[in-house]
Scaffold this motif. Sequence first.
Motif, PDB file in Angstrom:
ATOM      1  N   GLY A   9      46.414  37.149  43.066  1.00 20.35           N
ATOM      2  CA  GLY A   9      45.885  38.350  42.421  1.00 20.35           C
ATOM      3  C   GLY A   9      47.030  39.304  42.125  1.00 20.35           C
ATOM      4  N   ASP A  10      47.889  39.471  43.164  1.00 26.53           N
ATOM      5  CA  ASP A  10      48.969  40.447  43.020  1.00 26.53           C
ATOM      6  C   ASP A  10      50.314  39.770  42.742  1.00 26.53           C
ATOM      7  N   ASP A  11      50.783  38.959  43.708  1.00 27.05           N
ATOM      8  CA  ASP A  11      52.063  38.275  43.488  1.00 27.05           C
ATOM      9  C   ASP A  11      51.900  37.254  42.344  1.00 27.05           C
ATOM     10  N   LEU A  12      50.890  36.415  42.444  1.00 26.90           N
ATOM     11  CA  LEU A  12      50.464  35.616  41.289  1.00 26.90           C
ATOM     12  C   LEU A  12      49.392  36.455  40.598  1.00 26.90           C
ATOM     13  N   ARG A  13      49.615  36.786  39.338  1.00 27.13           N
ATOM     14  CA  ARG A  13      48.657  37.667  38.667  1.00 27.13           C
ATOM     15  C   ARG A  13      48.042  36.959  37.466  1.00 27.13           C
ATOM     16  N   LEU A  14      46.970  37.520  36.977  1.00 24.75           N
ATOM     17  CA  LEU A  14      46.248  36.872  35.882  1.00 24.75           C
ATOM     18  C   LEU A  14      46.984  37.049  34.552  1.00 24.75           C
ATOM     19  N   VAL A  20      36.821  42.044  55.050  1.00 25.79           N
ATOM     20  CA  VAL A  20      37.310  42.688  53.838  1.00 25.79           C
ATOM     21  C   VAL A  20      38.829  42.844  53.892  1.00 25.79           C
ATOM     22  N   VAL A  21      39.355  43.048  55.086  1.00 25.40           N
ATOM     23  CA  VAL A  21      40.813  43.135  55.225  1.00 25.40           C
ATOM     24  C   VAL A  21      41.444  41.768  54.924  1.00 25.40           C
ATOM     25  N   VAL A  22      40.833  40.709  55.420  1.00 27.41           N
ATOM     26  CA  VAL A  22      41.317  39.357  55.107  1.00 27.41           C
ATOM     27  C   VAL A  22      41.285  39.132  53.592  1.00 27.41           C
ATOM     28  N   HIS A  23      40.176  39.518  52.971  1.00 26.48           N
ATOM     29  CA  HIS A  23      40.011  39.320  51.526  1.00 26.48           C
ATOM     30  C   HIS A  23      41.109  40.051  50.744  1.00 26.48           C
ATOM     31  N   GLU A  24      41.285  41.323  51.018  1.00 22.81           N
ATOM     32  CA  GLU A  24      42.249  42.100  50.228  1.00 22.81           C
ATOM     33  C   GLU A  24      43.684  41.683  50.522  1.00 22.81           C
ATOM     34  N   LEU A  25      43.961  41.293  51.750  1.00 25.39           N
ATOM     35  CA  LEU A  25      45.330  40.829  52.039  1.00 25.39           C
ATOM     36  C   LEU A  25      45.571  39.464  51.404  1.00 25.39           C
ATOM     37  N   ALA A  26      44.538  38.622  51.319  1.00 26.71           N
ATOM     38  CA  ALA A  26      44.695  37.332  50.631  1.00 26.71           C
ATOM     39  C   ALA A  26      45.070  37.555  49.163  1.00 26.71           C
ATOM     40  N   HIS A  27      44.494  38.603  48.566  1.00 24.37           N
ATOM     41  CA  HIS A  27      44.825  38.926  47.168  1.00 24.37           C
ATOM     42  C   HIS A  27      46.307  39.247  46.973  1.00 24.37           C
ATOM     43  N   GLN A  28      46.990  39.597  48.053  1.00 23.08           N
ATOM     44  CA  GLN A  28      48.420  39.907  47.877  1.00 23.08           C
ATOM     45  C   GLN A  28      49.150  38.670  47.366  1.00 23.08           C
ATOM     46  N   TRP A  29      48.664  37.485  47.780  1.00 27.96           N
ATOM     47  CA  TRP A  29      49.210  36.232  47.248  1.00 27.96           C
ATOM     48  C   TRP A  29      48.571  35.919  45.892  1.00 27.96           C
ATOM     49  N   GLN A  49      48.439  46.704  45.281  1.00 25.95           N
ATOM     50  CA  GLN A  49      49.554  45.907  45.803  1.00 25.95           C
ATOM     51  C   GLN A  49      50.237  46.561  47.003  1.00 25.95           C
ATOM     52  N   THR A  50      50.392  45.795  48.024  1.00 28.21           N
ATOM     53  CA  THR A  50      50.951  46.148  49.344  1.00 28.21           C
ATOM     54  C   THR A  50      50.038  47.078  50.155  1.00 28.21           C
ATOM     55  N   ARG A  51      49.059  47.730  49.499  1.00 23.18           N
ATOM     56  CA  ARG A  51      48.262  48.697  50.259  1.00 23.18           C
ATOM     57  C   ARG A  51      46.846  48.767  49.690  1.00 23.18           C
ATOM     58  N   PRO A  52      46.026  47.767  50.020  1.00 24.33           N
ATOM     59  CA  PRO A  52      44.654  47.773  49.516  1.00 24.33           C
ATOM     60  C   PRO A  52      43.927  49.068  49.852  1.00 24.33           C
ATOM     61  N   ILE A  53      42.993  49.416  48.979  1.00 24.78           N
ATOM     62  CA  ILE A  53      42.195  50.628  49.176  1.00 24.78           C
ATOM     63  C   ILE A  53      40.752  50.202  49.430  1.00 24.78           C
ATOM     64  N   TYR A  54      40.134  50.801  50.431  1.00 23.63           N
ATOM     65  CA  TYR A  54      38.820  50.374  50.893  1.00 23.63           C
ATOM     66  C   TYR A  54      37.807  51.508  50.818  1.00 23.63           C
ATOM     67  N   ALA A  55      36.620  51.185  50.309  1.00 26.02           N
ATOM     68  CA  ALA A  55      35.498  52.112  50.428  1.00 26.02           C
ATOM     69  C   ALA A  55      35.049  52.109  51.886  1.00 26.02           C
ATOM     70  N   SER A  56      34.441  53.207  52.306  1.00 27.12           N
ATOM     71  CA  SER A  56      33.987  53.282  53.705  1.00 27.12           C
ATOM     72  C   SER A  56      32.847  52.293  53.972  1.00 27.12           C
ATOM     73  N   ASP A 109      40.229  34.237  33.788  1.00 26.35           N
ATOM     74  CA  ASP A 109      40.546  33.377  34.941  1.00 26.35           C
ATOM     75  C   ASP A 109      40.364  34.094  36.278  1.00 26.35           C
ATOM     76  N   ILE A 110      39.502  35.098  36.310  1.00 26.47           N
ATOM     77  CA  ILE A 110      39.329  35.935  37.500  1.00 26.47           C
ATOM     78  C   ILE A 110      39.021  35.134  38.768  1.00 26.47           C
ATOM     79  N   TRP A 111      38.441  33.947  38.622  1.00 27.53           N
ATOM     80  CA  TRP A 111      38.138  33.148  39.830  1.00 27.53           C
ATOM     81  C   TRP A 111      39.423  32.798  40.585  1.00 27.53           C
ATOM     82  N   LEU A 112      40.559  32.751  39.858  1.00 30.34           N
ATOM     83  CA  LEU A 112      41.841  32.485  40.533  1.00 30.34           C
ATOM     84  C   LEU A 112      42.156  33.594  41.534  1.00 30.34           C
ATOM     85  N   ASN A 113      41.628  34.788  41.286  1.00 28.54           N
ATOM     86  CA  ASN A 113      41.772  35.881  42.254  1.00 28.54           C
ATOM     87  C   ASN A 113      40.647  35.833  43.292  1.00 28.54           C
ATOM     88  N   GLU A 114      39.425  35.944  42.795  1.00 26.46           N
ATOM     89  CA  GLU A 114      38.301  36.178  43.706  1.00 26.46           C
ATOM     90  C   GLU A 114      37.883  34.923  44.478  1.00 26.46           C
TER      91      GLU A 114
END
Length: 468
Positions: free
Chosen positions: A331-336, A320-329, A301-308, A341-346
């Motif tokens: 996945g993170d703010d709205l959580r499971l 990947v930055v778009v993907h992880e920042l989209a999760h802030q809405w 949350q607020t700071r996604p972590i990325y593999a190289s 229901d993981i598809w609601l995140n991914e």
Amino acid sequence: MVRRPALVAGTLLLVTGCAGQVAVQEFPVVGATGIGDDYYPGDGNGGYDVERYDLDVGYDPVTDELTGTALVTADTTGAPLRGFSLDLVGLEVSSVQVDGSEVTTTRDGDELVVDPGQVVVDGRFTVQVEYAGVPEPVRDGPGTSGVVPTSDGVLVVGQPDVAATWFPVNDHPRDAAAVQLSVTVPEDLVAVSNGTLVDRGDPVDGERTWVWRSDEPMAPYLLTLAVGDYDLTEREVDGITYRDAVATGLSDRRAGNARAALERQPEVVDFLAGVFGSPYPFTECGAIVTDSSLGFALETQTRPIYASDFFGSATGAELVVVHELAHQWTGDDLRLDRWSDIWLNEGFATYAEWAWTEAQGGETVADQLAAVLEQPADDPFWDQAIGDPGPATDDLFSGAVYVRGAATLAALRAEVGDEAFDELLSRWTTDRAGQAVTTPEFADLAAEVTGTDLTGFFDEWLGAGKPA
Ligand code: ARG
Ligand code: ZN
């Protein structure tokens, strides 16, 4: 693992005193050792809700040993508790205090059980745990995640399980809480986590204590930590503070792709606010780009972590930055509320990638949907019910969950029209901001917004088999 039976909270009516005076008192119970998620019966606990975690940990990169004090502030959610548990995997516990009184505990599998009958807590209470040890890795598909030692430090990253391997926790996204993390590491290393940097400490005896704070509640698995040689930068754009930590050991090519993608974060955030029809949910943002090939990135949350691994190409880096920042809405703010229901995140985060690609002049969302529908009906791609994918991480995070999840949204948009679709995403991320959500709730909102019964649509798209 041996689990104690869940005890159901009971209410006892005590009628006391003289005529007319009725006191209702609840009989103290023992909290369940699981929160009630079918996929992971031992995750989370019953009877209380955590308000905040104050964690004070030290990490020694030479021995990989973690030493910690965790102060958990929680509230009972029903009957008073005469016993309860926290999730904790491995690690030695040397002291536990409930509301300041030392209590005895039992380790039962991944549960740290406060032995019943020593205290009764009712309403707000605190648990302070002193612990130490080398965290156990989490088996994750073919690899490992969790608390992962690196050549110079450590990374903490995992989903669905990671939190309980490094602190005592009510480990389920249904119970989000504020976190303050103080972390003491050798003075030449940087320690990065979520939220705002409160203090980077002065060196004392060769060590330094970094303090990070997240006031907005977060699911426990979203708490991350990266210790190592990082270049930490900070800037503010449109009221959002971006803090990026980029590992200094990255190759020039990866570092270049990472920097270029991170540079565009404010633009991405702006774009996603348009896609979701609601503003970025937090005031902090940014990235942790590691030089480790974990195989995945995580929407911490607020700071996604990325593999190289993701920064080999400019487009891959951006997506990947778009993907992880989209999760802030989503996945993170709205959580499971439950992991099935993981598809609601991914699905939503992948849909956001499609929308971004379209906006950049690349393939349109409609074309992406068409490409998915070109997969023959007998392709194993259609075998999984993505609305109930199964608890193994390979199933939870299968390609089908991501791609068919995104296709479900693209098909829904085609079905109901752009206007209704936009209103749906906006209502979803606005009305349910900060809450735990389920698929039926999304389907209900979709029906409400469109005035159409979409039960058949969701059954078809989220079930096994190719939609007709
Ligand atoms: N949620 C992460 C993402 O899509 C992926 C996590 C994969 N998790 C795992 N345990 N392998 O960005
Ligand atoms: Zn994702």
